[in-house]
Design an enzyme around this catalytic site. Structure first.
Site, PDB file in Angstrom:
ATOM      1  N   HIS A  13     -46.146 -70.375   8.927  1.00  9.77           N
ATOM      2  CA  HIS A  13     -45.876 -69.734   7.648  1.00  9.77           C
ATOM      3  C   HIS A  13     -46.345 -70.633   6.502  1.00  9.77           C
ATOM      4  CE1 HIS A  13     -43.439 -67.051  10.047  1.00  9.77           C
ATOM      5  NE2 HIS A  13     -43.055 -66.367   8.985  1.00  9.77           N
ATOM      6  N   ASP A  57     -21.134 -25.038  -0.987  1.00 12.39           N
ATOM      7  CA  ASP A  57     -21.725 -24.642   0.292  1.00 12.39           C
ATOM      8  C   ASP A  57     -22.965 -23.787   0.099  1.00 12.39           C
ATOM      9  OD1 ASP A  57     -20.261 -25.903   2.200  1.00 12.39           O
ATOM     10  OD2 ASP A  57     -18.995 -24.204   2.722  1.00 12.39           O
ATOM     11  N   GLN A  73     -12.473 -23.410   4.966  1.00 11.68           N
ATOM     12  CA  GLN A  73     -12.934 -24.408   5.929  1.00 11.68           C
ATOM     13  C   GLN A  73     -12.369 -24.139   7.322  1.00 11.68           C
ATOM     14  OE1 GLN A  73     -15.320 -27.029   5.406  1.00 11.68           O
ATOM     15  NE2 GLN A  73     -15.558 -25.450   3.866  1.00 11.68           N
ATOM     16  N   GLU A  89     -37.470 -74.432   7.606  1.00  8.60           N
ATOM     17  CA  GLU A  89     -37.142 -73.560   8.744  1.00  8.60           C
ATOM     18  C   GLU A  89     -37.973 -73.884   9.978  1.00  8.60           C
ATOM     19  OE1 GLU A  89     -35.327 -69.480   6.781  1.00  8.60           O
ATOM     20  OE2 GLU A  89     -37.377 -69.425   7.589  1.00  8.60           O
ATOM     21  N   TYR A  96     -31.784 -28.617  12.248  1.00 13.72           N
ATOM     22  CA  TYR A  96     -30.972 -27.803  13.148  1.00 13.72           C
ATOM     23  C   TYR A  96     -30.073 -26.903  12.307  1.00 13.72           C
ATOM     24  CZ  TYR A  96     -27.874 -26.146  16.721  1.00 13.72           C
ATOM     25  OH  TYR A  96     -27.172 -25.302  17.555  1.00 13.72           O
ATOM     26  N   HIS A 142     -14.416 -22.037   9.733  1.00 14.59           N
ATOM     27  CA  HIS A 142     -15.682 -22.544  10.276  1.00 14.59           C
ATOM     28  C   HIS A 142     -15.644 -22.624  11.796  1.00 14.59           C
ATOM     29  CE1 HIS A 142     -18.842 -23.614   7.501  1.00 14.59           C
ATOM     30  NE2 HIS A 142     -17.978 -24.062   6.628  1.00 14.59           N
ATOM     31  N   HIS A 163     -15.407 -32.866   2.471  1.00 21.28           N
ATOM     32  CA  HIS A 163     -15.213 -32.188   1.188  1.00 21.28           C
ATOM     33  C   HIS A 163     -13.860 -32.596   0.615  1.00 21.28           C
ATOM     34  CE1 HIS A 163     -17.613 -29.265   3.692  1.00 21.28           C
ATOM     35  NE2 HIS A 163     -18.408 -29.381   2.638  1.00 21.28           N
TER      36      HIS A 163
END
Length: 429
Positions: free
Chosen positions: A415, A356, A255, A410, A124, A258, A323
């Site tokens: 097994h 970046d 920043q 067990e 995306y 943004h 960051h």
């Protein structure tokens, strides 16, 4: 930016809160979008694109002609810069490749682990007010290096129903296989569930706003893997007398621009440092095209004064920034104590903006405190590991009795039997 002077530890969780929408509203709104996409496929995508992006899209997939047009529209200078960044990103991620190393745990018992690419991945790319073509490089390059067979890219169209030319140039450069004009939570739903046009993928990558992040978290409930919760961007800057106020201000603003829900935190060890940095912020923000966005982001941002260095480091680890810029003296001493951060930038000449775009490290990183448990995207994010074991007769004879005893303890006699029949066969030879 609000100032907090030596805040006590009991206030740190509150100081570490990121700005966010009302959770109940966010959850219900995104679930509604995902359900519409799951039920109605492409028709829901077109309706939601008209609703949120204000544009009618007939053909959701970007055509080869559109890609060729985008290449022509991308200046040679920008193409050259993108290729340089791509080269650095490839070098850094290629170095993360590992050889499979067989280990003989017991004589005759050989075990190994092999990296296998995830066949189908979705990436995306935010493309609303800031078309992040750099994220195409950050995700497309490791996907190609890993050997993913299908790489599906979704990004929102502009008001004319087009995709930013640099995004398309970067996508064809790194080998993205299919590109679609779909953004927001609906794009995450499309890649998670599949539609008539958009194929279903096994894992979804990429940052986004709170709607996109919530959508990624919700599709996990339906068995689709995601890279990490990577929401609105954030930075924490540690500064002292050795810092350049203009550099610090620029890092904070890089920043803040943004988005309105981005957050910046400044940690200083002296109150006298705050005024020069705030003055630089006022000076620099006046020239930013995204001034209004940065100003609203700064409302949610904080300056925190810690006169005690250990307390400052402890707060950074509590905040767990996406960051972290350590712009102080004694950097080595401080960075050795940092345990929670997505990506760290050291010294006066290491701005977060370099990471970046072009240093080579990946900028798709955990936000909102998730750096306490998540790492940023890497080559291995696009792979899965399969373990193998092979036993010789010597190996089953040596290890079999141990497994028999453990299985019996067990109460899993099937097994034990799987081992016992082999041991009996060898003993009767």
């Amino acid at each position: 930016m609000k100032i907090f002077n030596n805040p006590p530890k009991e206030t740190w969780p509150e100081l570490s809160q990121r700005p966010q929408l009302e959770l109940e509203f966010l959850d219900s709104a995104v679930r509604n979008v995902l359900n519409r996409v799951k039920k109605s496929g492409d028709s829901a995508l077109r309706e939601l694109t008209l609703q949120f992006d204000k544009v009618i899209i007939e053909n959701l997939r970007v055509t080869d002609d559109e890609i060729q047009e985008a290449i022509k529209l991308t200046s040679q200078e920008l193409q050259k810069s993108i290729k340089t960044a791509a080269s650095n990103i490839e070098k850094f991620h290629a170095a993360q490749q590992r050889d499979s190393v067989p280990v003989e745990t017991t004589p005759g018992v050989l075990c190994w682990r092999k990296s296998v690419a995830i066949d189908k991945v979705g990436i995306y790319i935010p493309g609303g007010s800031a078309p992040l073509f750099s994220t195409v490089l950050m995700l497309g390059i490791p996907a190609r290096l890993a050997g993913c067979k299908e790489v599906v890219l979704c990004t929102p169209p502009d008001a004319l129903g087009k995709i930013n030319s640099a995004i398309l140039f970067a996508a064809q450069l790194v080998g993205v296989t299919k590109i679609f004009k779909v953004g927001g939570a609906q794009a995450i739903g499309a890649m998670a569930y599949g539609t008539e046009s958009i194929p279903k993928v096994y894992k979804i990558f990429g940052p986004g706003n709170q709607y996109v992040t919530k959508a990624k978290q919700l599709v996990m409930e339906d068995g689709v893997a995601i890279d990490m919760p990577a929401g609105p961007s954030e930075v924490l800057v540690m500064a002292d007398d050795s810092s350049n106020p203009a550099f610090v201000a620029a890092d904070l603003l890089s920043q803040a621009e943004h988005g309105e829900d981005s957050q910046v935190i400044l940690v200083v060890d002296k109150e006298s440092l705050i005024a020069p940095i705030r003055k630089e912020i006022e000076k620099q923000i006046a020239n930013l095209p995204r001034k209004a966005i940065a100003e609203r982001s700064l409302v949610n941002s904080r300056v925190i004064l810690f006169e005690n260095k250990k307390e400052a480091i402890a707060f950074v680890n509590e905040y767990a920034p996406e960051h972290l810029i350590i712009n102080t003296e004694n950097i080595d001493e401080i960075v050795s104590e940092i345990t929670n951060a997505g990506s760290v930038f050291l010294g006066n000449y290491s701005p977060e903006a370099i990471g970046d775009y072009a240093s080579g490290t990946n900028h798709t990183l955990p936000t909102n405190g998730y750096a306490k448990a998540f790492a940023g995207v890497a080559l291995e994010s696009f792979t899965k590991y399969i373990t193998y074991q092979q036993l010789t007769q010597q190996g089953i004879m040596a290890l079999g009795p141990i497994v028999e005893q453990m299985a019996e303890a067990e109460q899993l006699m099937g097994h034990k039997m799987a081992v016992s029949v082999r041991l009996e066969s060898l003993r009767n030879k």
